[in-house]
Scaffold this active site. Structure first.
Site, PDB file in Angstrom:
ATOM      1  N   CYS A 166       8.184   5.557 -12.563  1.00  0.00           N
ATOM      2  CA  CYS A 166       8.777   6.895 -12.660  1.00  0.00           C
ATOM      3  C   CYS A 166       9.068   7.226 -14.129  1.00  0.00           C
ATOM      4  CB  CYS A 166       9.999   7.010 -11.748  1.00  0.00           C
ATOM      5  SG  CYS A 166      10.487   8.723 -11.423  1.00  0.00           S
TER       6      CYS A 166
ATOM      7  N   HIS B  22       7.879   5.454  -6.464  1.00  0.00           N
ATOM      8  CA  HIS B  22       8.768   4.288  -6.489  1.00  0.00           C
ATOM      9  C   HIS B  22       8.277   3.202  -5.531  1.00  0.00           C
ATOM     10  CE1 HIS B  22      12.381   5.938  -8.679  1.00  0.00           C
ATOM     11  NE2 HIS B  22      11.615   7.007  -8.550  1.00  0.00           N
TER      12      HIS B  22
ATOM     13  N   GLU C 155       9.509   0.420  -5.146  1.00  0.00           N
ATOM     14  CA  GLU C 155      10.698  -0.279  -4.652  1.00  0.00           C
ATOM     15  C   GLU C 155      11.469   0.500  -3.592  1.00  0.00           C
ATOM     16  OE1 GLU C 155      12.364   2.385  -7.831  1.00  0.00           O
ATOM     17  OE2 GLU C 155      10.445   1.474  -7.352  1.00  0.00           O
TER      18      GLU C 155
END
Length: 178
Positions: free
Chosen positions: A71, A155, A157
């Site tokens: 990001c 993202h 994650e």
């Protein structure tokens, strides 16, 4: 060991947890990133975070280790290497289908990939010499790559992202493959 440069996003420790499944990990705050010059490590992850990309971590890209920007980290890659980052329609906590080339961090990842997005800035013009390796269904650059440098706008994650752990494992493996 992988170093995560903490740019103050709430997801930083999700990245840390994913990396810790495959390697040792150390977190260094962005303001203290100069410490990296004195450390030994195999790769760097530049985390998401608020604000606009800047060039404060430019030295990291000259250290010869693999770098993954997520990001804001992805946007920093574009900024440092002469690309253009600008405003796009805000997308926060939404998923998009992302088409990718199946190489690098995308090796073995389903295609298209459902990815979690949280951003209002994006790479509008990739830096010269970088390949766009992933795009969202709305045409936003979702992945950049050049040599050992990789960036993703989404993202990995986030629980909204499919195969996020696989992407992080792929990056860690790249860090140890030389």
């Amino acid at each position: 060991m992988i170093v995560v440069v903490d740019c103050k996003d709430s997801f930083v420790y999700n990245l840390v947890e994913y990396i810790s499944l495959f390697d040792k990990v150390r977190v260094v705050e962005k303001e203290s990133a100069g410490l990296l010059r004195k450390m030994s490590f195999d790769g760097v992850v530049i985390s998401p975070g608020p604000g606009k990309p800047d060039r404060s971590l430019e030295f990291v890209f000259k250290m010869g280790v693999p770098v993954l920007g997520v990001c804001l980290g992805h946007q920093m890659i574009a900024e440092v290497f002469g690309g253009k980052v600008g405003r796009v329609e805000p997308v926060h906590g939404k998923t998009s289908l992302v088409e990718h080339d199946g190489r690098g961090i995308f090796k073995g990842v389903r295609n298209p990939l459902r990815a979690g997005r949280y951003h209002s800035l994006a790479v509008l013009e990739p830096p010269e010499g970088f390949e766009v390796c992933a795009k969202s269904e709305d045409g936003v650059v979702m992945g950049l790559r050049r040599g050992k440098i990789h960036g993703v706008q989404f993202h990995p994650e986030s629980v909204l992202t499919e195969d996020g752990v696989r992407m992080i494992r792929n990056f860690v493996e790249m860090c140890h493959d030389g």
